[in-house]
Enzyme design. Sequence first.
Site, short mmCIF file in Angstrom:
data_model
loop_
_atom_site.label_atom_id
_atom_site.label_comp_id
_atom_site.label_asym_id
_atom_site.label_seq_id
_atom_site.Cartn_x
_atom_site.Cartn_y
_atom_site.Cartn_z
N PRO A 23 0.84 -1.20 0.00
CA PRO A 23 0.00 0.00 0.00
C PRO A 23 0.87 1.25 0.00
O PRO A 23 1.83 1.35 0.76
CB PRO A 23 -0.77 -0.12 1.32
N MET A 24 0.55 2.20 -0.87
CA MET A 24 1.28 3.48 -0.90
C MET A 24 0.30 4.60 -1.19
O MET A 24 -0.37 4.60 -2.24
CB MET A 24 2.37 3.44 -1.98
N CYS A 106 2.54 3.64 9.18
CA CYS A 106 2.76 4.87 8.43
C CYS A 106 3.52 5.88 9.29
O CYS A 106 3.11 6.18 10.41
CB CYS A 106 1.43 5.48 7.99
N LYS A 145 0.11 -4.34 9.38
CA LYS A 145 1.43 -3.92 8.89
C LYS A 145 2.01 -2.93 9.90
O LYS A 145 1.34 -1.97 10.29
CB LYS A 145 1.28 -3.28 7.51
N GLY A 206 9.94 -3.71 2.52
CA GLY A 206 11.09 -2.82 2.62
C GLY A 206 12.30 -3.32 1.86
O GLY A 206 12.81 -4.41 2.12
N GLY A 228 7.10 -1.99 -2.62
CA GLY A 228 6.60 -0.64 -2.54
C GLY A 228 7.24 0.29 -3.55
O GLY A 228 6.94 0.26 -4.73
N ARG A 229 8.20 1.09 -3.08
CA ARG A 229 8.77 2.15 -3.91
C ARG A 229 9.40 1.62 -5.21
O ARG A 229 9.39 2.31 -6.22
CB ARG A 229 9.81 2.93 -3.10
#
Length: 312
Positions: A23-24, A106, A145, A206, A228-229
């Site tokens: 999730p982002m 977050c 998370k 991560g 993610g990124r």
Amino acid sequence: MNKLYEFKNGKIKFKKFIIALAPMAGVTDFAFRKICADFGADMVVTEMISVKALENKSFKTNKMLREEANAIRCCQLFGHDTISIANALHTNLFENFDIIDFNCGCPAPKIVKNNDGSAMMRDIEKTRSVISCLVQNSNKPVSVKFRLGIDDNINYIEFAKMCEECGVSFITLHARTREQGYSGVVDKSAYQKLVSTVKIPVFWSGDINTVEDVEYAKSIGCAGVMIGRASMGNPELFSILSNATPPYSKKEAIIKHLELLKTYFKTEKTLVAYFKKHLMWYVKSLPLATEIKRKIMLFSTLDEVNKLIDNL
């Protein structure tokens, strides 16, 4: 699709190692989730959704629950009010989702300031009531998370045990503290410690960028990874990590993303303003990317966007 997991008596069993889209906020819109699933993501997770906004029947927030991905569909919620959580879960808002995820990781200041996200790790016993409420009111598997800790208190092991005791089906660790944000590197040893401590499945989040990263996560007993990124503007990464043939080219992915978003945004202005950031991520690996991104920043019309895409 055939589900890649079994859920029975509050326990989840994955039929394979899961490669998921993490999730982002501002990134994992319904269109991007669909595209990543096309490229091989086994699971996709929404942007984080406020339970308070759902309770207040926010039109904008409800629109974020649109889901079309051919994958395990996971909706991530955040909030700390148990009444709002229970009210949200007793609706049909999540009928298109398979799993409810809860955000306790977050690091964004505005989220932490409101005692949500990674702030939930400050008081494990207080958070226990929130996690218990989620599990008790959901007819779907619940996952959580979280991070290594907050305020220099590394308490992820205790936090994970609490989640397991509450009946959470699986957990995802991002092995950085809240203070680290996304800087530095994850603590790889933390994932192994967590896998050896709890009996429920553990996902690694991560710094997953390569096939070697995925193989290492498998080797220490993780049930899956969340990308993610590294996936931003790069949905083909899922094909690489799953050793699958990409269904279409990056250019076709860009076109598909834009076409899907046309059904979501009401005006050309809001569509272009939103899509520009995705377009800049898509072109980041191209020669002269810096110059191209400068041009994109000045775009205000679909004609400008389409001309750029045509020339890719």
